[in-house]
Design a protein around this motif. Structure first.
Motif, mmCIF file in Angstrom:
data_model
loop_
_atom_site.group_PDB
_atom_site.id
_atom_site.type_symbol
_atom_site.label_atom_id
_atom_site.label_comp_id
_atom_site.label_asym_id
_atom_site.label_seq_id
_atom_site.Cartn_x
_atom_site.Cartn_y
_atom_site.Cartn_z
ATOM 1 N N LYS A 160 5.456 14.517 1.602
ATOM 2 C CA LYS A 160 5.021 13.388 0.789
ATOM 3 C C LYS A 160 4.292 12.394 1.678
ATOM 4 O O LYS A 160 4.843 11.358 2.030
ATOM 5 C CB LYS A 160 6.235 12.700 0.158
ATOM 6 C CG LYS A 160 6.680 13.270 -1.175
ATOM 7 C CD LYS A 160 8.108 12.844 -1.451
ATOM 8 C CE LYS A 160 8.301 11.922 -2.609
ATOM 9 N NZ LYS A 160 7.561 12.139 -3.811
ATOM 10 N N PRO A 161 3.044 12.685 2.056
ATOM 11 C CA PRO A 161 2.300 11.706 2.846
ATOM 12 C C PRO A 161 1.811 10.570 1.941
ATOM 13 O O PRO A 161 1.882 10.677 0.726
ATOM 14 C CB PRO A 161 1.119 12.517 3.374
ATOM 15 C CG PRO A 161 0.909 13.579 2.364
ATOM 16 C CD PRO A 161 2.250 13.876 1.754
ATOM 17 N N PHE A 162 1.343 9.470 2.557
ATOM 18 C CA PHE A 162 0.628 8.446 1.798
ATOM 19 C C PHE A 162 -0.822 8.925 1.752
ATOM 20 O O PHE A 162 -1.559 8.757 2.730
ATOM 21 C CB PHE A 162 0.761 7.088 2.479
ATOM 22 C CG PHE A 162 2.189 6.640 2.644
ATOM 23 C CD1 PHE A 162 2.988 6.434 1.524
ATOM 24 C CD2 PHE A 162 2.748 6.432 3.894
ATOM 25 C CE1 PHE A 162 4.314 6.031 1.652
ATOM 26 C CE2 PHE A 162 4.066 6.029 4.031
ATOM 27 C CZ PHE A 162 4.844 5.836 2.911
ATOM 28 N N PRO A 163 -1.254 9.556 0.661
ATOM 29 C CA PRO A 163 -2.439 10.426 0.706
ATOM 30 C C PRO A 163 -3.750 9.763 1.099
ATOM 31 O O PRO A 163 -4.533 10.361 1.837
ATOM 32 C CB PRO A 163 -2.516 10.969 -0.726
ATOM 33 C CG PRO A 163 -1.659 10.086 -1.553
ATOM 34 C CD PRO A 163 -0.613 9.544 -0.654
ATOM 35 N N ASP A 164 -3.991 8.532 0.646
ATOM 36 C CA ASP A 164 -5.302 7.926 0.906
ATOM 37 C C ASP A 164 -5.398 7.302 2.295
ATOM 38 O O ASP A 164 -6.483 6.935 2.734
ATOM 39 C CB ASP A 164 -5.609 6.845 -0.146
ATOM 40 C CG ASP A 164 -6.430 7.405 -1.295
ATOM 41 O OD1 ASP A 164 -6.805 8.589 -1.217
ATOM 42 O OD2 ASP A 164 -6.693 6.665 -2.249
ATOM 43 N N LEU A 165 -4.283 7.166 2.987
ATOM 44 C CA LEU A 165 -4.293 6.494 4.285
ATOM 45 C C LEU A 165 -4.575 7.490 5.400
ATOM 46 O O LEU A 165 -4.401 8.693 5.237
ATOM 47 C CB LEU A 165 -2.953 5.813 4.535
ATOM 48 C CG LEU A 165 -2.490 4.815 3.483
ATOM 49 C CD1 LEU A 165 -1.225 4.116 3.956
ATOM 50 C CD2 LEU A 165 -3.567 3.783 3.181
ATOM 51 N N ARG A 220 2.031 1.863 -3.402
ATOM 52 C CA ARG A 220 0.966 2.422 -4.228
ATOM 53 C C ARG A 220 0.781 3.914 -3.952
ATOM 54 O O ARG A 220 0.624 4.718 -4.868
ATOM 55 C CB ARG A 220 -0.352 1.694 -3.930
ATOM 56 C CG ARG A 220 -1.547 2.237 -4.699
ATOM 57 C CD ARG A 220 -2.832 1.577 -4.255
ATOM 58 N NE ARG A 220 -3.243 2.039 -2.943
ATOM 59 C CZ ARG A 220 -4.050 1.354 -2.125
ATOM 60 N NH1 ARG A 220 -4.501 0.179 -2.483
ATOM 61 N NH2 ARG A 220 -4.384 1.853 -0.956
ATOM 62 N N GLU A 221 0.844 4.280 -2.688
ATOM 63 C CA GLU A 221 0.558 5.669 -2.321
ATOM 64 C C GLU A 221 1.680 6.606 -2.754
ATOM 65 O O GLU A 221 1.416 7.711 -3.221
ATOM 66 C CB GLU A 221 0.341 5.763 -0.814
ATOM 67 C CG GLU A 221 -0.885 5.015 -0.328
ATOM 68 C CD GLU A 221 -2.174 5.691 -0.757
ATOM 69 O OE1 GLU A 221 -2.324 6.878 -0.489
ATOM 70 O OE2 GLU A 221 -3.016 5.021 -1.390
ATOM 71 N N ASP A 222 2.918 6.219 -2.542
ATOM 72 C CA ASP A 222 4.045 7.060 -2.939
ATOM 73 C C ASP A 222 5.318 6.235 -2.815
ATOM 74 O O ASP A 222 5.818 6.023 -1.713
ATOM 75 C CB ASP A 222 4.144 8.306 -2.040
ATOM 76 C CG ASP A 222 5.155 9.311 -2.582
ATOM 77 O OD1 ASP A 222 6.177 8.876 -3.138
ATOM 78 O OD2 ASP A 222 4.911 10.518 -2.447
ATOM 79 N N ILE A 239 3.262 3.122 9.312
ATOM 80 C CA ILE A 239 4.156 2.578 8.289
ATOM 81 C C ILE A 239 5.606 2.931 8.626
ATOM 82 O O ILE A 239 6.508 2.103 8.484
ATOM 83 C CB ILE A 239 3.752 3.076 6.891
ATOM 84 C CG1 ILE A 239 2.470 2.353 6.458
ATOM 85 C CG2 ILE A 239 4.861 2.822 5.872
ATOM 86 C CD1 ILE A 239 1.925 2.778 5.126
ATOM 87 N N ILE A 287 0.834 -1.198 0.000
ATOM 88 C CA ILE A 287 0.000 0.000 0.000
ATOM 89 C C ILE A 287 0.872 1.253 0.000
ATOM 90 O O ILE A 287 0.602 2.217 -0.729
ATOM 91 C CB ILE A 287 -0.951 -0.014 1.215
ATOM 92 C CG1 ILE A 287 -1.999 -1.125 1.036
ATOM 93 C CG2 ILE A 287 -1.633 1.331 1.384
ATOM 94 C CD1 ILE A 287 -2.828 -1.386 2.277
ATOM 95 N N ALA A 288 1.942 1.227 0.796
ATOM 96 C CA ALA A 288 2.846 2.382 0.820
ATOM 97 C C ALA A 288 3.438 2.621 -0.565
ATOM 98 O O ALA A 288 3.558 3.758 -1.019
ATOM 99 C CB ALA A 288 3.961 2.152 1.845
#
Lengths: 284, 314, 245
Positions: C90-95, B178-180, C103, B175-176
């Motif tokens: 740079k966050p993990f945007p959807d989380l 996928r996100e960035d 994480i 997931i990480a």
């Protein structure tokens, strides 16, 4: 001498390949959309000109018609559909154009049948000799038109107000807005130009090869590879990229046999992508 | 929560019982639907969780079919040995292929995968052991109930694996990514390793599905095994059901298979078109899939669709 | 164990022939707060990227805990105990904000903790530490600018680093928020983390740092005790002088 002949064929066909890639590269560079339906657009252009040809119209006369129709088609698709999702993740735009490709392909199969079609005006099969080398007239015409259109696109982007607006939008959407550019409109026009170029490519493809509803399946990846080789910023370099692929294909089928062109072009694609870093692909 | 588990258990029991109350046509439809659901669920591991869209997973299906066919038809080995052979080949191929191509991102990766099946199909039709253009014929076993239950067990195994992924550190890594992916790397995620592992897992389940299918239909050839329309279907079913969720791909696959079956009966030629239209509609209105619709719609009603559009339009 | 946690020797990075970082040498002692300042385009972010492993060196050596790390990829450097924040968050945007930080805790130094529930509990502690506990359940993409910087900070801390690289965490903050950030960095050091602070805002960093490095056009033009460095005529001319003009 056989090699020289192969090279001539490869270069001439490569010019057409370059034209195929032009529209994809333009849309990719400006909208950040990799249009997986680009090959299907080429296919539509081919069918349009094929039907005009059966109605008695010379393909070179139909070429601007195909471009105009495809421009409108692309404009409407972008304005009404793609603009709705253009800011979402690349994954979504990729899937959307993939779905568009499926729709267009099967619609074509439904309407036009899966039969092979060719556009064959008298000059399509003609050729002349230069020394021991035979030059096919159809491919020569396709090559000349491809180069001319690449030049025109170059001039449009560099020398006109519209071109400046397109380039500004590609670089910075917000800044472009400040200068009074309407991005929704510029996106639609750019996508339309990309489709028009696909229409022209389809016309010429129909003269040198056969059209089926499924030609997009191979033409889309091919356009993509060429866009990568040529970079997204200079139309003339994209045509050069097309020539590289055209020659590579011609040489492969001479020395390894035509069944291996798929294997070789896939290997080449991986090689190019792995060796050429993605960050060098930003539009100038 | 308990109610949900009960519903799930009831659904599985109902599916398992199909051979006892369904007719032959339903069982055959069931085998196809369950196997394509396995493909969608496998695709979900890399595509849904890590965001890497592959249009080439059918290559693992083809390798699975050929692995079982070669083991059974050429070497006279039993089916289960064939399955192990097939899965091993597919996983090894995934690891080998993943090393160069999983370093590519976004559209680069997606486009490269478009060519894989075509290339493998060309290779298979040039190899003696794969029966060249003609293909291979497998020994005949007429037991659709067995094939049906085997497919169901495989789907359950794939879904349990994905359920584990969704709760594990491995899944968080995907997931990480996928996100960035850059941010993931600087947090300490070894992206290449996790992506290759995800592709290998997908290859494993996909290959076994291909192997079961090959033994069931008893005949394979290059075009039918490395079938790129499978790629279209598994991607669409996952996206439609809900990428990156545990049940989305299964729901998407079963629902779309059923609709497709009905359409194919009445308007056979337009059925393929239908998939394309589904994906266009789903990307615009259901960017997070069918399983997100339930919760979102309850809260927002029809505004759910508008919100989805408003988020991404220019 | 040497007093030096980190050492850079002769770092060089070119972009298409242009020198972005040129022959930079410096060392960071354990438990120190080191400030890195310089005008825009001086190569500060490039330096952070070189240290964190997002960019590869053209030449030079980087030592961390006495071992060469300049050939390691970014994730491996994170495992050794180097954490960084991004200038543009740079966050993990959807989380959720909590999962973003979790994480960090699940990977990070030595590969982090394996258990997700434990990682989430740790994330809550770090969110509390940076003052973001109230937003733990929010989607990261919806956070505003200053909160994003806090999230970056919490995510990096959750990695349990030995060396924390902070790339302009104070840019764009109000004076009150800058004060909060200064306090946060001091409390971070108190927990035994060595910090390299990259900043444009000089007054805050002057108070905070044990040592200052000044970068201009890719070269290190001064380094040492903050008071001395900021009175160095070259620094005044190159950086402060221009700001006053």
């Amino acid at each position: 001498m056989l090699l020289v002949q192969i090279l001539v064929n490869g270069v001439l066909l490569g010019g057409l390949y370059g034209l195929m890639a032009l529209g994809m590269a333009l849309v990719w560079g400006v909208l950040n959309i990799v249009n997986l339906a680009h090959g299907a657009f080429i296919m539509l252009g081919g069918y349009l000109v094929f039907f005009l040809f059966t109605a008695g119209l010379d393909p070179l006369v139909s070429l601007p018609i195909a471009m105009a129709v495809l421009f409108l088609f692309g404009y409407v698709i972008q304005r009404s559909l793609l603009n709705l999702i253009v800011r979402s993740a690349l994954l979504n735009t990729l899937l959307f154009t993939f779905g568009l490709d499926v729709v267009l392909t099967y619609l074509a199969q439904l309407l036009f049948s899966a039969d092979f079609r060719t556009i064959n005006p008298s000059y399509a099969g003609a050729n002349f000799s230069v020394g021991a080398v035979t030059v096919p007239v159809g491919r020569l015409i396709a090559f000349a038109i491809a180069v001319a259109l690449a030049l025109l696109l170059y001039l449009l982007l560099e020398r006109t107000r519209l071109g400046r607006a397109i380039r500004a939008t590609a670089q910075n959407l917000d800044a472009a807005r400040l200068y009074g550019v309407n991005p929704a409109q510029i996106y639609a026009i750019t996508f339309g130009i990309g489709a028009a170029l696909a229409g022209a490519a389809g016309t010429l493809y129909g003269i040198v090869a056969q059209i089926t509803p499924y030609i997009g399946v191979t033409l889309t990846p091919k356009s993509f590879v060429i866009a990568i080789i040529g970079g997204l910023d200079n139309p003339l370099r994209i045509v050069a990229g097309g020539i590289v692929i055209g020659v590579a294909e011609a040489v492969t089928s001479l020395y390894l046999g035509p069944t291996y062109t798929d294997v070789v072009s896939f290997g080449l694609l991986v090689l190019i992508l792995v060796l050429r870093p993605a960050q060098s692909l930003k539009i100038a | 929560m308990n109610g949900r588990w009960f519903a799930l258990a009831a659904a599985v029991a109902l599916l398992a019982g199909v051979p006892w109350f369904g007719n032959a046509v339903l069982i055959q439809f069931g085998i196809n639907a369950l196997l394509i659901a396995v493909l969608a669920q496998s695709w979900n591991i890399l595509g849904g969780f890590a965001g890497y869209v592959s249009f080439g997973n059918s290559v693992f299906y083809g390798l699975g079919s050929y692995g079982v066919a070669i083991a059974m038809a050429q070497w006279n080995l039993p089916f289960w040995v064939g399955l192990i052979f097939a899965a091993t080949i597919a996983v090894a191929f995934a690891a080998l292929l993943g090393w160069p191509i999983l370093r590519l991102r976004g559209p680069y990766f997606a486009i490269v995968t478009l060519g894989i099946s075509a290339a493998m199909s060309a290779l298979a039709s040039n190899l003696d052991i794969a029966g060249k253009n003609v293909g291979l014929i497998l020994p005949l076993t007429r037991n659709d109930t067995l094939f049906y239950e085997a497919s169901l067990v495989l789907l359950a195994a794939a879904t349990l694996t994905v359920a584990w992924i969704a709760r594990s550190r491995f899944g968080m890594a995907l997931i990480a990514i996928r996100e960035d992916e850059d941010a993931a790397a600087s947090v300490g995620v070894n992206a290449t390793r996790f992506k290759i592992a995800a592709l290998a897992m997908a290859a494993f389940f996909t290959a076994i599905a291909g192997g079961i299918h090959a033994y069931w239909i008893t005949y394979i050839d290059p075009a039918g095994s490395f079938d790129t329309t499978l790629d279209v279907r598994m991607v669409i079913m996952t996206m439609f059901g809900g990428p990156g969720t545990v049940l989305g791909p299964v729901v998407g696959a079963l629902v779309l298979s059923a609709i497709y079956e009905v359409l194919a009966d009445s308007i056979s030629k337009a059925a393929a078109l239908f998939f394309g239209i589904v994906i266009l509609v789903a990307v615009i209105f259901l960017p997070r899939g069918l399983v997100d619709l339930g919760g979102g719609f309850r809260v927002l009603r029809w505004r759910y669709f508008l919100t989805n559009i408003r988020q991404y339009r220019i | 164990m040497s007093a030096k946690l980190f050492e850079a020797r002769g770092l060089v990075k070119r972009f298409q022939g242009l020198l972005a970082v040129s022959e930079v040498d410096f060392a960071i002692e354990r438990g120190a707060i080191v400030g890195l300042i310089g005008p825009n385009g001086a190569g500060k972010s490039t330096l952070v990227n070189l240290v964190a492993g997002a960019l590869r060196l053209d030449s030079g050596e980087i030592l961390f805990d006495g071992a060469r790390i300049d050939r390691l990829p970014a994730y491996a450097r994170a495992h050794l105990g180097i954490a960084r924040t991004y200038q543009i968050a740079k966050p993990f945007p959807d989380l959720s904000v909590r999962d973003n930080v979790a994480i960090g805790a699940m990977f990070g130094a030595e590969g982090g903790v394996r258990d997700r529930a434990k990682a989430r509990a740790m994330a809550d502690e770090w969110l509390d530490f940076v003052g973001l506990a109230a937003q733990a359940d929010h989607q990261a993409a919806r956070l505003g600018g200053p909160d994003r910087k806090r999230l970056e900070f919490a995510k990096a801390l959750a990695m349990q680093p030995k060396l924390l690289l902070l790339d302009e965490v104070m840019a764009g903050l109000t004076p009150v928020e800058v004060e909060a950030a200064v306090g946060l960095i001091e409390r971070t050091r108190a927990r035994g983390v060595t910090v390299l602070v990259i900043e444009h805002v000089v007054p805050a960093i002057r108070r905070l740092s044990d040592m200052l490095l000044v970068l201009q056009q890719g070269r290190l033009i001064a380094s040492g005790d903050p008071a001395t460095v900021l009175n160095d005529p070259r620094v005044i001319e190159a950086y402060l002088g221009r700001r006053r003009a």
